[in-house]
Motif scaffolding. Structure first.
Motif, PDB file in Angstrom:
ATOM      1  N   GLY A 167       0.828  -1.197   0.000  1.00 15.89           N
ATOM      2  CA  GLY A 167       0.000   0.000   0.000  1.00 15.89           C
ATOM      3  C   GLY A 167       0.863   1.249   0.000  1.00 15.89           C
ATOM      4  O   GLY A 167       2.093   1.177   0.110  1.00 15.89           O
ATOM      5  N   PRO A 168       0.256   2.421  -0.123  1.00 17.32           N
ATOM      6  CA  PRO A 168       1.019   3.670  -0.199  1.00 17.32           C
ATOM      7  C   PRO A 168       1.941   3.921   0.982  1.00 17.32           C
ATOM      8  O   PRO A 168       3.043   4.455   0.812  1.00 17.32           O
ATOM      9  CB  PRO A 168      -0.075   4.734  -0.299  1.00 17.32           C
ATOM     10  CG  PRO A 168      -1.238   4.024  -0.927  1.00 17.32           C
ATOM     11  CD  PRO A 168      -1.186   2.642  -0.357  1.00 17.32           C
ATOM     12  N   THR A 169       1.513   3.532   2.195  1.00 20.76           N
ATOM     13  CA  THR A 169       2.367   3.750   3.368  1.00 20.76           C
ATOM     14  C   THR A 169       3.582   2.842   3.334  1.00 20.76           C
ATOM     15  O   THR A 169       4.716   3.280   3.587  1.00 20.76           O
ATOM     16  CB  THR A 169       1.570   3.524   4.668  1.00 20.76           C
ATOM     17  OG1 THR A 169       0.452   4.417   4.693  1.00 20.76           O
ATOM     18  CG2 THR A 169       2.437   3.766   5.883  1.00 20.76           C
ATOM     19  N   THR A 170       3.374   1.572   3.025  1.00 18.84           N
ATOM     20  CA  THR A 170       4.491   0.636   2.916  1.00 18.84           C
ATOM     21  C   THR A 170       5.415   1.031   1.776  1.00 18.84           C
ATOM     22  O   THR A 170       6.641   0.968   1.898  1.00 18.84           O
ATOM     23  CB  THR A 170       3.967  -0.795   2.706  1.00 18.84           C
ATOM     24  OG1 THR A 170       3.206  -1.181   3.857  1.00 18.84           O
ATOM     25  CG2 THR A 170       5.102  -1.784   2.505  1.00 18.84           C
ATOM     26  N   ALA A 171       4.823   1.467   0.665  1.00 21.52           N
ATOM     27  CA  ALA A 171       5.638   1.897  -0.473  1.00 21.52           C
ATOM     28  C   ALA A 171       6.497   3.101  -0.090  1.00 21.52           C
ATOM     29  O   ALA A 171       7.689   3.167  -0.453  1.00 21.52           O
ATOM     30  CB  ALA A 171       4.753   2.231  -1.666  1.00 21.52           C
ATOM     31  N   TYR A 172       5.915   4.037   0.664  1.00 24.95           N
ATOM     32  CA  TYR A 172       6.702   5.215   1.032  1.00 24.95           C
ATOM     33  C   TYR A 172       7.804   4.857   2.021  1.00 24.95           C
ATOM     34  O   TYR A 172       8.929   5.368   1.925  1.00 24.95           O
ATOM     35  CB  TYR A 172       5.821   6.321   1.609  1.00 24.95           C
ATOM     36  CG  TYR A 172       6.584   7.624   1.692  1.00 24.95           C
ATOM     37  CD1 TYR A 172       6.977   8.280   0.528  1.00 24.95           C
ATOM     38  CD2 TYR A 172       6.957   8.167   2.909  1.00 24.95           C
ATOM     39  CE1 TYR A 172       7.721   9.456   0.577  1.00 24.95           C
ATOM     40  CE2 TYR A 172       7.688   9.341   2.974  1.00 24.95           C
ATOM     41  CZ  TYR A 172       8.068   9.974   1.805  1.00 24.95           C
ATOM     42  OH  TYR A 172       8.818  11.135   1.857  1.00 24.95           O
ATOM     43  N   ALA A 173       7.519   3.965   2.966  1.00 21.93           N
ATOM     44  CA  ALA A 173       8.561   3.526   3.894  1.00 21.93           C
ATOM     45  C   ALA A 173       9.720   2.885   3.142  1.00 21.93           C
ATOM     46  O   ALA A 173      10.898   3.093   3.482  1.00 21.93           O
ATOM     47  CB  ALA A 173       7.978   2.548   4.913  1.00 21.93           C
ATOM     48  N   ALA A 174       9.407   2.104   2.107  1.00 20.16           N
ATOM     49  CA  ALA A 174      10.465   1.504   1.294  1.00 20.16           C
ATOM     50  C   ALA A 174      11.217   2.560   0.495  1.00 20.16           C
ATOM     51  O   ALA A 174      12.447   2.481   0.335  1.00 20.16           O
ATOM     52  CB  ALA A 174       9.875   0.444   0.365  1.00 20.16           C
ATOM     53  N   MET A 175      10.507   3.553  -0.012  1.00 27.20           N
ATOM     54  CA  MET A 175      11.169   4.641  -0.734  1.00 27.20           C
ATOM     55  C   MET A 175      12.147   5.378   0.175  1.00 27.20           C
ATOM     56  O   MET A 175      13.266   5.729  -0.235  1.00 27.20           O
ATOM     57  CB  MET A 175      10.122   5.617  -1.278  1.00 27.20           C
ATOM     58  CG  MET A 175       9.300   5.067  -2.439  1.00 27.20           C
ATOM     59  SD  MET A 175       7.833   6.099  -2.812  1.00 27.20           S
ATOM     60  CE  MET A 175       8.620   7.632  -3.383  1.00 27.20           C
ATOM     61  N   GLN A 176      11.756   5.605   1.423  1.00 30.58           N
ATOM     62  CA  GLN A 176      12.646   6.239   2.394  1.00 30.58           C
ATOM     63  C   GLN A 176      13.860   5.352   2.672  1.00 30.58           C
ATOM     64  O   GLN A 176      15.010   5.826   2.669  1.00 30.58           O
ATOM     65  CB  GLN A 176      11.915   6.487   3.711  1.00 30.58           C
ATOM     66  CG  GLN A 176      10.813   7.513   3.667  1.00 30.58           C
ATOM     67  CD  GLN A 176      10.067   7.550   4.990  1.00 30.58           C
ATOM     68  OE1 GLN A 176       9.574   6.530   5.471  1.00 30.58           O
ATOM     69  NE2 GLN A 176      10.006   8.731   5.590  1.00 30.58           N
ATOM     70  N   ALA A 177      13.602   4.082   2.937  1.00 34.07           N
ATOM     71  CA  ALA A 177      14.674   3.165   3.315  1.00 34.07           C
ATOM     72  C   ALA A 177      15.693   2.997   2.204  1.00 34.07           C
ATOM     73  O   ALA A 177      16.889   2.813   2.463  1.00 34.07           O
ATOM     74  CB  ALA A 177      14.082   1.804   3.695  1.00 34.07           C
ATOM     75  N   CYS A 178      15.224   3.061   0.955  1.00 34.20           N
ATOM     76  CA  CYS A 178      16.085   2.767  -0.197  1.00 34.20           C
ATOM     77  C   CYS A 178      16.617   4.015  -0.880  1.00 34.20           C
ATOM     78  O   CYS A 178      17.181   3.927  -1.968  1.00 34.20           O
ATOM     79  CB  CYS A 178      15.327   1.898  -1.194  1.00 34.20           C
ATOM     80  SG  CYS A 178      14.831   0.318  -0.506  1.00 34.20           S
ATOM     81  N   GLY A 179      16.417   5.185  -0.269  1.00 35.37           N
ATOM     82  CA  GLY A 179      17.018   6.397  -0.801  1.00 35.37           C
ATOM     83  C   GLY A 179      16.303   7.017  -1.978  1.00 35.37           C
ATOM     84  O   GLY A 179      16.824   7.956  -2.585  1.00 35.37           O
ATOM     85  N   VAL A 180      15.131   6.512  -2.322  1.00 39.09           N
ATOM     86  CA  VAL A 180      14.376   7.148  -3.400  1.00 39.09           C
ATOM     87  C   VAL A 180      13.983   8.560  -2.973  1.00 39.09           C
ATOM     88  O   VAL A 180      13.901   9.473  -3.795  1.00 39.09           O
ATOM     89  CB  VAL A 180      13.138   6.300  -3.768  1.00 39.09           C
ATOM     90  CG1 VAL A 180      12.297   6.983  -4.836  1.00 39.09           C
ATOM     91  CG2 VAL A 180      13.570   4.909  -4.244  1.00 39.09           C
ATOM     92  N   VAL A 181      13.763   8.712  -1.686  1.00 36.27           N
ATOM     93  CA  VAL A 181      13.640  10.033  -1.066  1.00 36.27           C
ATOM     94  C   VAL A 181      14.590  10.060   0.120  1.00 36.27           C
ATOM     95  O   VAL A 181      14.929   9.005   0.677  1.00 36.27           O
ATOM     96  CB  VAL A 181      12.197  10.337  -0.591  1.00 36.27           C
ATOM     97  CG1 VAL A 181      11.255  10.465  -1.759  1.00 36.27           C
ATOM     98  CG2 VAL A 181      11.709   9.276   0.381  1.00 36.27           C
ATOM     99  N   ASP A 182      15.039  11.239   0.499  1.00 39.82           N
ATOM    100  CA  ASP A 182      15.898  11.376   1.674  1.00 39.82           C
ATOM    101  C   ASP A 182      15.130  12.161   2.718  1.00 39.82           C
ATOM    102  O   ASP A 182      14.993  13.383   2.609  1.00 39.82           O
ATOM    103  CB  ASP A 182      17.205  12.086   1.321  1.00 39.82           C
ATOM    104  CG  ASP A 182      18.145  12.181   2.526  1.00 39.82           C
ATOM    105  OD1 ASP A 182      17.767  11.694   3.613  1.00 39.82           O
ATOM    106  OD2 ASP A 182      19.246  12.735   2.374  1.00 39.82           O
ATOM    107  N   ASP A 183      14.634  11.453   3.732  1.00 39.04           N
ATOM    108  CA  ASP A 183      13.856  12.101   4.775  1.00 39.04           C
ATOM    109  C   ASP A 183      14.632  12.270   6.075  1.00 39.04           C
ATOM    110  O   ASP A 183      14.034  12.492   7.140  1.00 39.04           O
ATOM    111  CB  ASP A 183      12.548  11.336   5.027  1.00 39.04           C
ATOM    112  CG  ASP A 183      11.441  11.762   4.073  1.00 39.04           C
ATOM    113  OD1 ASP A 183      11.571  12.837   3.461  1.00 39.04           O
ATOM    114  OD2 ASP A 183      10.450  11.023   3.933  1.00 39.04           O
ATOM    115  N   HIS A 184      15.967  12.176   6.006  1.00 42.95           N
ATOM    116  CA  HIS A 184      16.744  12.593   7.168  1.00 42.95           C
ATOM    117  C   HIS A 184      16.446  14.070   7.420  1.00 42.95           C
ATOM    118  O   HIS A 184      16.391  14.875   6.472  1.00 42.95           O
ATOM    119  CB  HIS A 184      18.243  12.420   6.908  1.00 42.95           C
ATOM    120  CG  HIS A 184      18.723  11.008   7.031  1.00 42.95           C
ATOM    121  ND1 HIS A 184      18.863  10.370   8.249  1.00 42.95           N
ATOM    122  CD2 HIS A 184      19.097  10.109   6.090  1.00 42.95           C
ATOM    123  CE1 HIS A 184      19.308   9.143   8.052  1.00 42.95           C
ATOM    124  NE2 HIS A 184      19.458   8.957   6.750  1.00 42.95           N
TER     125      HIS A 184
END
Length: 206
Positions: A167-184
């Motif tokens: 789902g969108p939440t899991t997808a976003y968590a993966a995007m964060q974890a894998c550097g697709v976005v940088d949410d530091h």
């Protein structure tokens, strides 16, 4: 984004994980760093699915056991799992024994192989979801979303390819974890290292 610690001191500031050596190492050296290979992404998508409804540290502490149980998250091996393998996994106290999540991991391995057979890749799908332009640097936990339009679109694309528990939440968590976005967060010392890693891999793939 995993839960932030309460009032970290400036000397030890992290977006999350302070006080737990394993969590600190994950935050400092892995979270937000780019992953651009299908096997690596398959592992992270799988673990993010197992994390759904739980804390990330619960999964992180079991990651090596997960890797052993799922044959290193080799999609070709996992895709060949049958009922006996599912039963084996559901009897393994070292992982999170949730039938729907175990069966989703097997289904996702098969979906990944089908995607590759059709000439696509999980890497291409994930990195096509990178926001352009990049969003503003988050200054506090309240600036970090749980979902974005890009994660909604990625989840829809993954589901269309046969992936489950994405789902969108899991997808976003993966995007964060894998550097697709940088949410530091902006004041987080680990942000610079993640950005350098991303710049280096973008140069390779330019």
């Amino acid at each position: 984004m995993p839960a932030s610690p309460a009032s970290p001191s400036p000397a030890t500031f992290r977006c999350f994980g302070t006080g737990d050596a394993l969590y600190e190492a994950y935050h400092d050296t892995e979270w937000g760093h780019p992953v651009r290979d299908d096997r690596g992404l398959f592992e992270r998508v799988s673990l993010e699915a197992f994390q759904s409804g739980l804390s990330w540290i619960t999964v992180l502490r079991r990651r090596e056991t997960f890797r052993a149980a799922f044959d290193g998250f080799d999609p070709e091996v996992v895709a060949a799992y049958g009922d006996a393998d599912v039963a084996r996994l559901l009897a393994d106290p070292g992982i999170i024994r949730n039938r729907a999540k175990v069966e989703a991991t097997v289904a996702n391995a098969r979906a990944l192989l089908a995607l590759q057979a059709a000439g696509g890749s999980l890497t291409e799908l994930f990195w096509s979801a990178a926001p352009d332009p990049a969003p503003p640097v988050p200054q506090g936990p309240g600036d970090v979303p749980a979902t974005t339009p890009e994660s909604v679109a990625l989840a829809k694309s993954l589901k269309a390819k046969g992936f489950r528990f994405v789902g969108p939440t899991t997808a976003y968590a993966a995007m964060q974890a894998c550097g697709v976005v940088d949410d530091h967060l902006g004041e987080c010392p680990a942000r610079a290292a993640a950005e350098r890693a991303r710049a280096a891999i973008e140069e390779v793939h330019a």
